[in-house]
Scaffold this motif. Structure first.
Motif, PDB file in Angstrom:
ATOM      1  N   PRO A 182       0.837  -1.199   0.000  1.00 13.41           N
ATOM      2  CA  PRO A 182       0.000   0.000   0.000  1.00 13.41           C
ATOM      3  C   PRO A 182       0.873   1.251   0.000  1.00 13.41           C
ATOM      4  O   PRO A 182       1.939   1.263   0.619  1.00 13.41           O
ATOM      5  CB  PRO A 182      -0.795  -0.106   1.300  1.00 13.41           C
ATOM      6  CG  PRO A 182      -0.448  -1.375   1.954  1.00 13.41           C
ATOM      7  CD  PRO A 182       0.604  -2.064   1.153  1.00 13.41           C
ATOM      8  N   THR A 183       0.438   2.286  -0.694  1.00 15.15           N
ATOM      9  CA  THR A 183       1.252   3.483  -0.883  1.00 15.15           C
ATOM     10  C   THR A 183       0.411   4.733  -0.643  1.00 15.15           C
ATOM     11  O   THR A 183      -0.766   4.757  -0.980  1.00 15.15           O
ATOM     12  CB  THR A 183       1.802   3.501  -2.336  1.00 15.15           C
ATOM     13  OG1 THR A 183       2.537   2.289  -2.556  1.00 15.15           O
ATOM     14  CG2 THR A 183       2.719   4.689  -2.567  1.00 15.15           C
ATOM     15  N   ILE A 184       1.023   5.730  -0.005  1.00 13.99           N
ATOM     16  CA  ILE A 184       0.385   7.035   0.067  1.00 13.99           C
ATOM     17  C   ILE A 184       1.352   8.080  -0.472  1.00 13.99           C
ATOM     18  O   ILE A 184       2.563   7.843  -0.518  1.00 13.99           O
ATOM     19  CB  ILE A 184      -0.048   7.420   1.498  1.00 13.99           C
ATOM     20  CG1 ILE A 184       1.165   7.431   2.432  1.00 13.99           C
ATOM     21  CG2 ILE A 184      -1.110   6.465   2.037  1.00 13.99           C
ATOM     22  CD1 ILE A 184       0.895   8.151   3.727  1.00 13.99           C
ATOM     23  N   GLY A 185       0.811   9.221  -0.876  1.00 17.57           N
ATOM     24  CA  GLY A 185       1.648  10.293  -1.411  1.00 17.57           C
ATOM     25  C   GLY A 185       0.890  11.609  -1.298  1.00 17.57           C
ATOM     26  O   GLY A 185      -0.173  11.661  -0.681  1.00 17.57           O
ATOM     27  N   PRO A 186       1.446  12.677  -1.876  1.00 18.11           N
ATOM     28  CA  PRO A 186       0.811  13.993  -1.769  1.00 18.11           C
ATOM     29  C   PRO A 186      -0.656  13.980  -2.207  1.00 18.11           C
ATOM     30  O   PRO A 186      -1.502  14.631  -1.587  1.00 18.11           O
ATOM     31  CB  PRO A 186       1.653  14.869  -2.706  1.00 18.11           C
ATOM     32  CG  PRO A 186       2.960  14.173  -2.819  1.00 18.11           C
ATOM     33  CD  PRO A 186       2.699  12.718  -2.656  1.00 18.11           C
ATOM     34  N   GLU A 187      -0.966  13.228  -3.266  1.00 18.07           N
ATOM     35  CA  GLU A 187      -2.351  13.174  -3.757  1.00 18.07           C
ATOM     36  C   GLU A 187      -3.302  12.588  -2.720  1.00 18.07           C
ATOM     37  O   GLU A 187      -4.458  12.987  -2.620  1.00 18.07           O
ATOM     38  CB  GLU A 187      -2.423  12.324  -5.040  1.00 18.07           C
ATOM     39  CG  GLU A 187      -2.282  13.136  -6.309  1.00 18.07           C
ATOM     40  CD  GLU A 187      -3.339  14.222  -6.391  1.00 18.07           C
ATOM     41  OE1 GLU A 187      -4.542  13.895  -6.332  1.00 18.07           O
ATOM     42  OE2 GLU A 187      -2.967  15.408  -6.488  1.00 18.07           O
ATOM     43  N   THR A 188      -2.794  11.592  -1.978  1.00 13.59           N
ATOM     44  CA  THR A 188      -3.628  10.994  -0.928  1.00 13.59           C
ATOM     45  C   THR A 188      -3.985  12.057   0.111  1.00 13.59           C
ATOM     46  O   THR A 188      -5.123  12.121   0.593  1.00 13.59           O
ATOM     47  CB  THR A 188      -2.874   9.838  -0.238  1.00 13.59           C
ATOM     48  OG1 THR A 188      -2.121   9.114  -1.205  1.00 13.59           O
ATOM     49  CG2 THR A 188      -3.829   8.912   0.487  1.00 13.59           C
ATOM     50  N   ILE A 189      -2.985  12.882   0.464  1.00 16.65           N
ATOM     51  CA  ILE A 189      -3.207  13.938   1.462  1.00 16.65           C
ATOM     52  C   ILE A 189      -4.253  14.931   0.973  1.00 16.65           C
ATOM     53  O   ILE A 189      -5.191  15.279   1.692  1.00 16.65           O
ATOM     54  CB  ILE A 189      -1.884  14.703   1.745  1.00 16.65           C
ATOM     55  CG1 ILE A 189      -0.750  13.753   2.136  1.00 16.65           C
ATOM     56  CG2 ILE A 189      -2.115  15.797   2.781  1.00 16.65           C
ATOM     57  CD1 ILE A 189      -0.867  13.163   3.499  1.00 16.65           C
ATOM     58  N   VAL A 190      -4.085  15.371  -0.284  1.00 14.18           N
ATOM     59  CA  VAL A 190      -5.012  16.357  -0.832  1.00 14.18           C
ATOM     60  C   VAL A 190      -6.435  15.804  -0.816  1.00 14.18           C
ATOM     61  O   VAL A 190      -7.377  16.465  -0.380  1.00 14.18           O
ATOM     62  CB  VAL A 190      -4.590  16.745  -2.275  1.00 14.18           C
ATOM     63  CG1 VAL A 190      -5.658  17.596  -2.949  1.00 14.18           C
ATOM     64  CG2 VAL A 190      -3.253  17.480  -2.241  1.00 14.18           C
ATOM     65  N   ARG A 191      -6.584  14.567  -1.258  1.00 15.10           N
ATOM     66  CA  ARG A 191      -7.924  13.966  -1.304  1.00 15.10           C
ATOM     67  C   ARG A 191      -8.495  13.767   0.101  1.00 15.10           C
ATOM     68  O   ARG A 191      -9.692  13.931   0.317  1.00 15.10           O
ATOM     69  CB  ARG A 191      -7.874  12.626  -2.034  1.00 15.10           C
ATOM     70  CG  ARG A 191      -7.684  12.788  -3.525  1.00 15.10           C
ATOM     71  CD  ARG A 191      -7.747  11.433  -4.208  1.00 15.10           C
ATOM     72  NE  ARG A 191      -8.377  11.504  -5.502  1.00 15.10           N
ATOM     73  CZ  ARG A 191      -7.722  11.652  -6.645  1.00 15.10           C
ATOM     74  NH1 ARG A 191      -6.411  11.759  -6.644  1.00 15.10           N
ATOM     75  NH2 ARG A 191      -8.375  11.699  -7.780  1.00 15.10           N
ATOM     76  N   ALA A 192      -7.650  13.388   1.048  1.00 15.30           N
ATOM     77  CA  ALA A 192      -8.128  13.206   2.427  1.00 15.30           C
ATOM     78  C   ALA A 192      -8.604  14.546   2.988  1.00 15.30           C
ATOM     79  O   ALA A 192      -9.636  14.621   3.665  1.00 15.30           O
ATOM     80  CB  ALA A 192      -7.023  12.615   3.297  1.00 15.30           C
TER      81      ALA A 192
END
Lengths: 233, 233
Positions: free
Chosen positions: A167-177
């Motif tokens: 599983p991976t998170i990145g800047p896009e995950t933060i923005v969407r969260a």
């Protein structure tokens, strides 16, 4: 193509989509691999990816996980951001980890969102981004019932082939969260990759979203969910 | 308003949304009920709905389920359509019922979609319609990997307050399932409502989608999933 270039080690990074059978280019390698490719049409993702790894291993390749090669990409334990989880967030995290463990046991998905004790969304084939967009939509419709909170939790499935599907998170995950109004993201420490680590943390600080690595013991699925979710605070 | 009109029996039909705290009209009754209304902001749906029922019961109302009043609305056992589940569909149904039971135990949702052994989507706060639209989107993107199959399963959560939150299907469910390319819908017999029964079955026949009522034993969550999913064929 790998053979011709003397490549013996593989690192597989990024999302793996199932082969689209309409678009496969038929070359000799593909024809030889056809029974294998067809076998990928059934079963859960994890099942499929393990077989991809076995396929390459049987042909003499060594398959490495991104985390083996670049351990600094792995999520550490504890809070990485200015904001830390509150007591309410911890309660939501504990339930979300319980949900993700239950999902994982059925090879369904790797992520869930819980807000104020309610499971807002559960990930299956659509992936984390689409799940977060759905939470943002629920919020817009007033169906996340006005709480300015909620936690995204991500963790591997038990026995998951982490070399190809971590599983991976990145800047896009933060923005969407942040768009979904969540207070933060908690992931299984050492079992989740952070893409663009610095940018991810900077984005989280800008958006006032916490990022927390929860100690993760895959071998104790029964109680690790209860004991492993407390920030060291 | 109920008191003034001498109403003592309630049948609650249709989706129940959580109260939107911005729009509640403050009258004397609402002020008296305020601590109760605030308590509804936390917890899973089932938890909330049970409390709504208890709230009315404590005030002397009798709360009836739609199925008690109109038993002909309840899904019967067996196949209602020209199309019946195939052996592959039965395998998908068995997994989907297992998923829905696991979801239910965590008070997450009432529905899941499985296609070719893979869990395509799992319902949480977004509801069944949004989940089916997501499956249609996955199909459009080629991410349901080309199978013209899949089964939607719906069942109540264990211990669910069926008087207010019985899972329901209707013509719209059929249309959306067909758009998502599913072969059929299987639901827990006697525990799911069919809205507009004749139109639902006609629509299913037009769209060549099967509609199947699976024997459902809520008291045996462990093995009923395995033994209860076979069509009588």
């Amino acid at each position: 193509a790998l053979e011709k270039n003397g490549c013996n080690d593989l690192v597989i990074i990024g999302g793996v989509s199932r082969p689209d059978f309409k678009n496969i280019r038929v070359d000799v390698g593909a024809l030889k691999a056809l029974p294998f490719l067809l076998s990928l049409r059934k079963g859960g993702d994890d099942h499929v990816l393990s077989r991809v790894v076995r396929f390459f291993e049987q042909r003499g390749y060594r398959v490495h996980g991104a985390g083996d090669v670049l351990p600094e990409l792995l999520m550490p334990e504890g809070t990485l951001t200015q904001r830390a989880p509150s007591a309410d967030d911890e309660t939501d995290m504990a339930l979300a980890f319980k949900v993700v463990r239950a999902l994982g046991q059925l090879d369904i998905g790797q992520a869930a969102v819980v807000a104020s004790g309610r499971v807002l969304a559960v990930e299956a084939a659509e992936g984390t981004d689409a799940m977060l967009d759905r939470c943002a939509e629920l919020k817009r419709q007033g169906r996340s019932y006005g709480t300015a909170s909620g936690v995204l939790v991500k963790a591997p499935k038990p026995g998951q082939e982490e070399r190809v599907d971590m599983p991976t998170i990145g800047p896009e995950t933060i923005v969407r969260a942040a768009e979904a109004g969540l207070s933060g993201i908690a992931v299984a420490a050492q079992h989740v990759l952070i893409a663009e680590c610095k940018r991810t943390i900077d984005t989280a600080n800008e958006r006032k979203v916490f990022l927390y690595g929860t100690p993760w013991a895959e071998q104790e699925p029964g109680n690790a969910g209860e004991t492993g979710n407390k920030p060291d605070a």
